[in-house]
Motif scaffolding. Structure first.
Motif, PDB file in Angstrom:
ATOM      1  N   VAL A  49      42.564  30.524  28.419  1.00 40.36           N
ATOM      2  CA  VAL A  49      43.056  31.804  27.885  1.00 40.36           C
ATOM      3  C   VAL A  49      41.917  32.560  27.206  1.00 40.36           C
ATOM      4  CG1 VAL A  49      44.621  32.881  26.218  1.00 40.36           C
ATOM      5  CG2 VAL A  49      45.408  30.954  27.608  1.00 40.36           C
ATOM      6  N   LEU A  50      41.143  31.850  26.407  1.00 44.31           N
ATOM      7  CA  LEU A  50      40.038  32.483  25.684  1.00 44.31           C
ATOM      8  C   LEU A  50      38.972  32.995  26.646  1.00 44.31           C
ATOM      9  CD1 LEU A  50      38.746  33.180  22.968  1.00 44.31           C
ATOM     10  CD2 LEU A  50      37.746  30.877  22.936  1.00 44.31           C
ATOM     11  N   TYR A  51      38.666  32.208  27.685  1.00 44.72           N
ATOM     12  CA  TYR A  51      37.646  32.621  28.656  1.00 44.72           C
ATOM     13  C   TYR A  51      38.096  33.872  29.411  1.00 44.72           C
ATOM     14  CZ  TYR A  51      34.311  32.429  32.513  1.00 44.72           C
ATOM     15  OH  TYR A  51      33.333  32.740  33.425  1.00 44.72           O
ATOM     16  N   GLY A  52      39.359  33.897  29.810  1.00 43.46           N
ATOM     17  CA  GLY A  52      39.877  35.079  30.494  1.00 43.46           C
ATOM     18  C   GLY A  52      39.864  36.299  29.591  1.00 43.46           C
ATOM     19  N   ALA A  78      46.964  36.693  28.639  1.00 39.66           N
ATOM     20  CA  ALA A  78      47.603  35.649  29.447  1.00 39.66           C
ATOM     21  C   ALA A  78      49.104  35.896  29.478  1.00 39.66           C
ATOM     22  CB  ALA A  78      47.309  34.275  28.859  1.00 39.66           C
ATOM     23  N   LYS A  79      49.718  35.548  30.592  1.00 38.12           N
ATOM     24  CA  LYS A  79      51.162  35.725  30.740  1.00 38.12           C
ATOM     25  C   LYS A  79      51.788  34.376  31.077  1.00 38.12           C
ATOM     26  CE  LYS A  79      54.610  38.368  33.396  1.00 38.12           C
ATOM     27  NZ  LYS A  79      54.786  39.351  34.498  1.00 38.12           N
ATOM     28  N   ILE A  80      52.749  33.970  30.275  1.00 40.29           N
ATOM     29  CA  ILE A  80      53.404  32.672  30.464  1.00 40.29           C
ATOM     30  C   ILE A  80      54.892  32.891  30.683  1.00 40.29           C
ATOM     31  CG2 ILE A  80      53.918  30.420  29.441  1.00 40.29           C
ATOM     32  CD1 ILE A  80      51.087  32.376  27.959  1.00 40.29           C
ATOM     33  N   THR A  81      55.402  32.331  31.772  1.00 36.21           N
ATOM     34  CA  THR A  81      56.836  32.362  32.055  1.00 36.21           C
ATOM     35  C   THR A  81      57.360  30.939  31.970  1.00 36.21           C
ATOM     36  OG1 THR A  81      56.517  34.235  33.564  1.00 36.21           O
ATOM     37  CG2 THR A  81      58.609  33.040  33.718  1.00 36.21           C
ATOM     38  N   SER A  82      58.392  30.736  31.172  1.00 36.56           N
ATOM     39  CA  SER A  82      58.905  29.377  30.983  1.00 36.56           C
ATOM     40  C   SER A  82      60.426  29.362  31.031  1.00 36.56           C
ATOM     41  CB  SER A  82      58.428  28.821  29.637  1.00 36.56           C
ATOM     42  OG  SER A  82      58.928  27.519  29.433  1.00 36.56           O
ATOM     43  N   LYS A  83      60.952  28.358  31.726  1.00 29.85           N
ATOM     44  CA  LYS A  83      62.403  28.197  31.837  1.00 29.85           C
ATOM     45  C   LYS A  83      62.735  26.728  31.622  1.00 29.85           C
ATOM     46  CE  LYS A  83      66.219  29.426  34.981  1.00 29.85           C
ATOM     47  NZ  LYS A  83      66.535  29.976  36.324  1.00 29.85           N
ATOM     48  N   VAL A  84      63.609  26.439  30.670  1.00 27.72           N
ATOM     49  CA  VAL A  84      63.866  25.056  30.279  1.00 27.72           C
ATOM     50  C   VAL A  84      65.097  24.450  30.944  1.00 27.72           C
ATOM     51  CG1 VAL A  84      62.695  25.296  28.066  1.00 27.72           C
ATOM     52  CG2 VAL A  84      65.137  25.811  28.220  1.00 27.72           C
ATOM     53  N   ALA A  85      65.971  25.276  31.521  1.00 26.03           N
ATOM     54  CA  ALA A  85      67.185  24.753  32.156  1.00 26.03           C
ATOM     55  C   ALA A  85      67.706  25.769  33.171  1.00 26.03           C
ATOM     56  CB  ALA A  85      68.259  24.463  31.108  1.00 26.03           C
ATOM     57  N   ARG A 143      55.167  28.969  34.460  1.00 27.99           N
ATOM     58  CA  ARG A 143      54.167  29.689  35.248  1.00 27.99           C
ATOM     59  C   ARG A 143      53.137  30.276  34.288  1.00 27.99           C
ATOM     60  NH1 ARG A 143      56.397  34.515  38.577  1.00 27.99           N
ATOM     61  NH2 ARG A 143      56.738  32.976  40.225  1.00 27.99           N
ATOM     62  N   PHE A 144      51.867  30.082  34.623  1.00 27.47           N
ATOM     63  CA  PHE A 144      50.776  30.572  33.783  1.00 27.47           C
ATOM     64  C   PHE A 144      49.914  31.515  34.619  1.00 27.47           C
ATOM     65  CE2 PHE A 144      46.291  29.812  32.382  1.00 27.47           C
ATOM     66  CZ  PHE A 144      46.377  30.475  31.168  1.00 27.47           C
ATOM     67  N   GLU A 145      49.724  32.736  34.140  1.00 25.26           N
ATOM     68  CA  GLU A 145      48.934  33.726  34.870  1.00 25.26           C
ATOM     69  C   GLU A 145      47.798  34.223  33.981  1.00 25.26           C
ATOM     70  OE1 GLU A 145      51.544  36.667  37.014  1.00 25.26           O
ATOM     71  OE2 GLU A 145      53.109  35.543  35.958  1.00 25.26           O
ATOM     72  N   ILE A 146      46.587  34.216  34.548  1.00 25.63           N
ATOM     73  CA  ILE A 146      45.412  34.647  33.791  1.00 25.63           C
ATOM     74  C   ILE A 146      44.400  35.271  34.750  1.00 25.63           C
ATOM     75  CG2 ILE A 146      44.284  32.398  34.001  1.00 25.63           C
ATOM     76  CD1 ILE A 146      44.104  34.595  30.872  1.00 25.63           C
ATOM     77  N   SER A 147      43.700  36.288  34.300  1.00 21.26           N
ATOM     78  CA  SER A 147      42.628  36.901  35.090  1.00 21.26           C
ATOM     79  C   SER A 147      41.294  36.485  34.483  1.00 21.26           C
ATOM     80  CB  SER A 147      42.746  38.427  35.064  1.00 21.26           C
ATOM     81  OG  SER A 147      43.952  38.839  35.681  1.00 21.26           O
ATOM     82  N   ILE A 148      40.392  35.987  35.328  1.00 20.64           N
ATOM     83  CA  ILE A 148      39.075  35.571  34.849  1.00 20.64           C
ATOM     84  C   ILE A 148      38.003  36.067  35.816  1.00 20.64           C
ATOM     85  CG2 ILE A 148      39.923  33.493  33.681  1.00 20.64           C
ATOM     86  CD1 ILE A 148      38.953  31.854  36.045  1.00 20.64           C
TER      87      ILE A 148
END
Length: 559
Positions: free
Chosen positions: A37-40, A48-55, A91-96
């Motif tokens: 995340v820091l490098y991007g 950074a964009k994080i999508t999370s679903k637990v159920a 889901r983890f999305e990052i641009s570097i």
């Protein structure tokens, strides 16, 4: 992952998920994902964009964040919820900014290697040019969950010892040692306290640094039982072989062999070594063998020369096992791939980059023993194959020529053609063992093995592995001996004929009846809990007979 943990996991450096937890885990330092995340952020300025679903019945949480480098805290840009077709996951999305062209091969190799040691995972890799790669899972069963254990006295550092003492609820030193550390019973506790020159009734919270130092030194001098290995989650020989077979289909290897060592300990840290060896096929014969190194199911792609795995492999004289190695040391040359996986509660990496494992004597010895076991199996396989081919050629020649001679002789003498069994027996003078393995697909739910997990509804069904062994006595005298076949630890033994003398975790033993000359015995057994191809060759051994007389089995050396 839950919403309130996302900023900490992705937006804080050194936010480790396993600090002071003694169990096998991929992460150790809390640097990896937050460093990305820091490098991007530094190279592109994008969040950074994080999508999370637990159920399945919960909406997905979408978080955009950056890292506040002054405070080492996440700066949450936005939080929202939306519909995500996935039942659960992250889901983890990052641009570097990176040189993808130069690193393209490493990305593919890393993901392919990851799929081998994580057979339960399906990995889909999409390149920028649109090319898709799918590394299919080879097992529907999840790995065994590692259990957290208490620290072992051999592995605890002085500062950690002092910290544990300050937070303990125990009021006496003897109860402190027994409740806060593993493998500390009454005898070991008393011996340690005596060695340190301390009193059993001493309150650990009131101990001085000198007393802690004496206790710490006493740990090293007293013999303490190894810690429990429930904290480890090894892959297993069957799944390693299955993954290697799946990922090397294009190579068409001659055979794949795996070996697993019993759990061991270094400096109080439990560890286990598992290895695999792919041999032959389309692998290059004039190039150094490929070495695949793993630690806690994570590939190690760099610093191969500085890794204990390479050190161990290089120290073995591979010339004895059919590979080229001019000086008897160094990485051998030949058509082979070596895989080594080390699982531990604390992998001793050479640096923070975690690219190589340090030269720890205990680990090096276990890697050597595991690869030597594999090498012996390779040697036995090749020797058995050559020996069988020569004997088969002799047998085919005899059975082709003798009947012709017998027929012509009988015609000339106007007599019936005689039986040639006794004559063939005299000429062959061996006990011949032939085997065949078949697979039967069954519609019922497969037998659950020692691997732990739930099988999805769409995967109901299973495979029964059926092995048939035929033993023919081509010796001039009756033969009576014991036969062993090695089976996978995680297989379930079904029907066995004739009745075996013993069924152990990894072998079946028969005390065979006397086999008369020119007679045979048929043996069969079934295994459940395996996939097609997991058990593709009988590893047979004999006892109470000269192994030089037997084609198709080796001498049993004991358990």
């Amino acid at each position: 992952m839950v919403k309130n943990q996302i900023p900490h996991i992705f937006g804080r450096l050194l936010y480790g998920s396993r600090f002071h937890a003694i169990r096998q885990s991929r992460g150790q330092q809390g640097i990896g994902i937050s460093a990305v995340v820091l490098y991007g952020q530094l190279t592109t300025g994008k969040h950074a964009k994080i999508t999370s679903k637990v159920a399945p019945d919960r909406p997905a949480v979408v978080t955009e964040l950056a890292i506040d480098t002054n405070k080492n805290r996440a700066e949450v840009i936005s939080n929202s919820t939306n519909h995500w077709e996935k039942p659960m996951g992250t889901r983890f999305e990052i641009s570097i900014i990176a040189d993808y062209k130069r690193g393209k091969r490493f990305v593919y190799d890393y993901l392919q290697s990851t799929s081998i040691v994580n057979p339960h995972a399906q990995i889909i890799y999409k390149e920028p040019d649109g090319t898709d790669y799918t590394f299919e899972r080879t097992s529907e069963i999840l790995p065994r969950k590692s259990v957290e254990i208490k620290p072992h006295p051999y592995g605890v550092e002085l500062g950690t010892l002092i910290k544990i003492a300050k937070n303990t609820k125990s009021r006496q030193l003897n109860s402190f040692l027994k409740t806060e550390f593993s493998s500390m019973g009454d005898r070991t506790t008393n011996a340690t306290i005596k060695e340190a020159g301390l009193e059993k009734t001493l309150n650990p919270k009131n101990m001085t640094r000198e007393q802690f130092l004496a206790l710490h030194k006493a740990f090293k001098k007293v013999k303490i039982m190894a810690p429990s290995t429930d904290c480890l989650s090894p892959i297993g020989e069957t799944l390693i072989k299955r993954s290697l077979k799946h990922e090397t289909q294009e190579i068409s290897p001659e055979f794949i062999i795996t070996a697993s060592r019993p759990s061991s300990v270094y400096s109080g840290n439990p560890f286990q070594v598992e290895v695999g060896l792919v041999y032959g096929g389309k692998l290059p014969k004039e190039e150094p063998v490929k070495i695949m190194r793993f630690a806690n199911r994570v590939p190690l792609l760099y610093q191969q020369g500085g890794c204990v795995t390479t050190t161990a492999i290089s120290s073995i004289d591979w010339r004895r096992y059919g590979l080229s190695q001019p000086s008897g040391k160094g990485i051998p040359t030949g058509p082979a791939i070596f895989l080594a996986h080390i699982s531990s509660t604390q992998i001793p990496f050479t640096s923070e980059s975690k690219e190589a494992i340090a030269d720890v004597t205990e680990i090096e010895n276990e890697v050597k023993l595991a690869f030597r076991e594999c090498a012996r199996k390779v040697q036995q396989h090749i020797s058995k194959k050559v020996k069988r081919a020569k004997t088969r050629e002799k047998f085919d020649l005899i059975t082709r020529i003798l009947p012709e001679i017998a027929k012509k002789s009988a015609d000339m003498l106007n007599k019936p053609i005689p039986s040639l069994d006794k004559i063939i027996t005299k000429i062959m003078d061996v006990v011949w063992i032939e085997d065949l393995i078949e697979y039967e697909k069954v519609s019922r739910e497969p037998v659950q093995t020692t691997l732990i997990g739930n099988i999805p509804q769409e995967q109901k069904g299973g495979t029964i592995t059926k092995s048939k062994i035929m033993i023919i006595n081509y010796k001039r005298s009756p033969q009576k001996f014991n036969l062993y076949t090695i089976i996978p630890d995680d297989a379930v033994v079904g029907e066995v004929n004739p009745k075996p003398a013993k069924i152990a975790n990894n072998y079946i033993k028969w005390c065979l009846d006397t086999i008369q000359p020119a007679n045979k015995i048929d043996i069969s057994f079934e295994l459940a809990g395996l996939e097609k191809g997991d058990f593709d060759e009988n590893d047979l051994y004999i006892e109470n007979i000269n192994p030089a007389f037997v084609i198709g089995a080796d001498k049993w050396e004991g358990e």
